[in-house]
Design a protein around this motif. Structure first.
Motif, PDB file in Angstrom:
ATOM      1  N   ASP A 165     -16.909   3.008   7.593  1.00  0.00           N
ATOM      2  CA  ASP A 165     -17.694   2.002   6.871  1.00  0.00           C
ATOM      3  C   ASP A 165     -17.731   0.690   7.645  1.00  0.00           C
ATOM      4  O   ASP A 165     -18.754  -0.003   7.675  1.00  0.00           O
ATOM      5  N   LEU A 180     -17.843  -2.611   5.306  1.00  0.00           N
ATOM      6  CA  LEU A 180     -16.449  -2.709   4.888  1.00  0.00           C
ATOM      7  C   LEU A 180     -16.348  -3.690   3.720  1.00  0.00           C
ATOM      8  O   LEU A 180     -16.728  -4.856   3.845  1.00  0.00           O
ATOM      9  N   PRO A 181     -15.850  -3.253   2.564  1.00  0.00           N
ATOM     10  CA  PRO A 181     -15.815  -4.131   1.386  1.00  0.00           C
ATOM     11  C   PRO A 181     -15.080  -5.449   1.606  1.00  0.00           C
ATOM     12  O   PRO A 181     -15.456  -6.472   1.037  1.00  0.00           O
ATOM     13  N   CYS A 182     -14.037  -5.437   2.450  1.00  0.00           N
ATOM     14  CA  CYS A 182     -13.277  -6.668   2.644  1.00  0.00           C
ATOM     15  C   CYS A 182     -13.943  -7.615   3.647  1.00  0.00           C
ATOM     16  O   CYS A 182     -13.573  -8.793   3.720  1.00  0.00           O
ATOM     17  N   MET A 224      -9.355   1.456   2.995  1.00  0.00           N
ATOM     18  CA  MET A 224     -10.784   1.455   3.307  1.00  0.00           C
ATOM     19  C   MET A 224     -11.069   2.252   4.572  1.00  0.00           C
ATOM     20  O   MET A 224     -10.166   2.645   5.300  1.00  0.00           O
ATOM     21  N   SER A 225     -12.344   2.505   4.839  1.00  0.00           N
ATOM     22  CA  SER A 225     -12.762   3.398   5.902  1.00  0.00           C
ATOM     23  C   SER A 225     -13.224   2.649   7.144  1.00  0.00           C
ATOM     24  O   SER A 225     -14.070   1.747   7.052  1.00  0.00           O
ATOM     25  N   PRO A 247      -7.147   6.086   6.678  1.00  0.00           N
ATOM     26  CA  PRO A 247      -7.418   4.854   5.931  1.00  0.00           C
ATOM     27  C   PRO A 247      -6.876   3.615   6.641  1.00  0.00           C
ATOM     28  O   PRO A 247      -5.799   3.643   7.237  1.00  0.00           O
ATOM     29  N   CYS A 258      -7.346  -4.640   3.898  1.00  0.00           N
ATOM     30  CA  CYS A 258      -8.400  -3.628   3.797  1.00  0.00           C
ATOM     31  C   CYS A 258      -7.774  -2.263   3.533  1.00  0.00           C
ATOM     32  O   CYS A 258      -8.332  -1.219   3.912  1.00  0.00           O
ATOM     33  N   TYR A 269       0.811  -1.222   0.000  1.00  0.00           N
ATOM     34  CA  TYR A 269       0.000   0.000   0.000  1.00  0.00           C
ATOM     35  C   TYR A 269       0.843   1.270   0.000  1.00  0.00           C
ATOM     36  O   TYR A 269       0.506   2.254  -0.673  1.00  0.00           O
TER      37      TYR A 269
END
Length: 458
Positions: free
Chosen positions: A292, A298-300, A288-289, A272, A285, A156
């Protein structure tokens, strides 16, 4: 990568093992905390704010770079002792000491730790170097510790700055952790610590070399982290703007009238994320927030809510000059030689654990502007105590601050002022540790950086 006189492999539990001169050594980097039960209800911001109110006794946290007889980086080492010990991304050896009451106790703990690891390491031809930045080896020469968290960060960081990987693999710090007894006490100590962090950076600047040559900075770690995370020491201002500004810096909001636990929580929520730890694995992750995550979006990990341990883990991925957890971390100083390790906690304890000294600091810095504080952070890694400030030099401010620290230690009544001797020498002469090393490089060492491995060897 080639590992001198050694081989490496992996055990069944996933830890790396190595063999050298007949000794098997194991790396067991400590994992983050993980709740046994997954949260089924949203975590509220109020719970995060309340968690900040729990204080912690002072801890000295020391990180060491590890080097071999041939001055090459080490890829693994035995972990022993009862203190909390971990390996940083590039093999830096970190002791997180126990909560203690006096500097005598803290220094005794550090000395005991160093004697133990030195005795074990010498049998394997390994030494410990007290410096803020790897003086000789390139980033690609540094072995990567086998920890999922570091792999996520490694992928990252180049997306948000060019110096993050240097911070991870080539820097080394001494940090001091200090407790507080109330929100008001935290605010006062936080503001004093942030305002004076550039002075600590100058007093302990110890990173003048990069890849065998002078780098133009006395504190490379500061330069690297200023732009991305916040612990290094060199002489190149460009580093100051290229690490990860979302999670580093001087936190100007700490000086707002409205600042408190809640405002820091709001800041941390917007930093982040890097990872979530589940079932003994790190889930990527990055970017990501956490907000969230608290909403179950959380998308993950869709539909899952964070625990307080997730929050604690997230806080460890934030790297400002002073970091708030259940205690305050002073994060602005380079790693240094054995004789200087106890000076940093003495500096901060004398300033922040004595009411008179703390108020003197707050009065002194009350009219410093955000621009001035940022200017000091930007310029100190390059010019140290010679940095111009108002009508004089930072050296003159530092002399007054060190007197505050000495007076504060005297009032504590534990006979601790002797631990400040190394700092007193720096402010009296105006010559930082990094400048001393540069003088040796251009003189006695004949522009060869190799003698630093003997000069700063524990």
């Amino acid at each position: 990568m080639e590992f001198p006189e050694g081989t490496k492999g992996w055990s069944l539990d996933g830890s790396e093992v190595g063999h050298r001169r007949g000794h098997w050594v194991t790396v067991a980097a400590s994992p983050p905390t993980e709740d046994a039960v997954i949260a089924t209800e949203p975590l509220t911001k109020e719970e995060l704010v309340l968690g900040k109110g729990q204080s912690h006794s002072p801890i000295t946290e020391i990180t060491f770079h590890v080097s071999l007889g041939g001055h090459a980086p080490v890829c693994f080492l035995v972990i022993l002792g009862k203190q909390s010990i971990s390996l940083e991304p590039g093999g830096q050896f970190e002791l997180s000491g126990a909560p203690l009451e006096t500097l005598h106790q803290t220094c005794a703990e550090v000395n005991s730790h160093l004697y133990q690891v030195k005795a074990v390491a010498e049998e394997m031809g390994i030494g410990f170097l007290g410096i803020g930045f790897q003086p000789k080896w390139r980033r690609e020469d540094i072995p990567v510790m086998p920890k999922g968290r570091y792999e996520i960060m490694r992928n990252y960081m180049p997306k948000v700055g060019s110096l993050g990987l240097d911070m991870m693999f080539r820097t080394c710090t001494v940090q001091v952790n200090l407790d507080f007894h109330s929100e008001t006490d935290m605010i006062r100590k936080f503001r004093a610590g942030l305002a004076l962090q550039p002075i600590a950076t100058a007093l302990f600047a110890n990173s003048p070399f990069t890849e065998g040559k002078p780098n133009g900075f006395s504190q490379h770690e500061k330069v690297v982290i200023s732009s991305m995370m916040d612990p290094l020491d060199c002489f190149i201002l460009v580093l100051n703007i290229d690490t990860d500004n979302d999670r580093a810096g001087m936190l100007p909001f700490v000086f707002d009238d409205s600042f408190g636990f809640e405002q820091y929580v709001d800041y941390a929520l917007d930093v982040p994320m890097y990872f979530v730890y589940r079932n003994k694995k790190y889930i990527d992750c990055a970017g990501m927030s956490f907000r969230d995550f608290m909403a179950g979006k959380l998308p993950c990990l869709p539909g899952e809510y964070p625990t307080l341990n997730d929050w604690e883990n997230h806080l460890t991925t934030i790297f400002p000059e002073v970091r708030l957890k259940r205690y305050l971390e002073m994060r602005g100083a380079d790693g240094g030689p054995w004789r200087r390790l106890c000076a940093l906690p003495a500096f901060w304890v004398g300033l922040l654990y004595d009411e008179v000294s703390l108020q003197n600091v707050l009065d002194m810095t009350a009219d410093w502007t955000q621009g001035e504080r940022q200017m000091l952070r930007n310029k100190v890694p390059k010019s140290g105590l010679k940095t111009p400030f108002r009508d004089g030099l930072l050296k003159h401010v530092a002399q007054e601050v060190v007197k505050f620290a000495k007076d504060g230690l005297e009032r504590r009544g534990f006979k601790e002022t002797g631990f400040l001797n190394e700092v007193m020498e720096v402010v009296n002469t105006g010559v930082t540790p990094a400048e001393k090393l540069l003088a040796l490089y251009h003189g006695k060492w004949g522009q060869n950086v190799d003698p630093v491995f003997e000069e700063l060897l524990y």
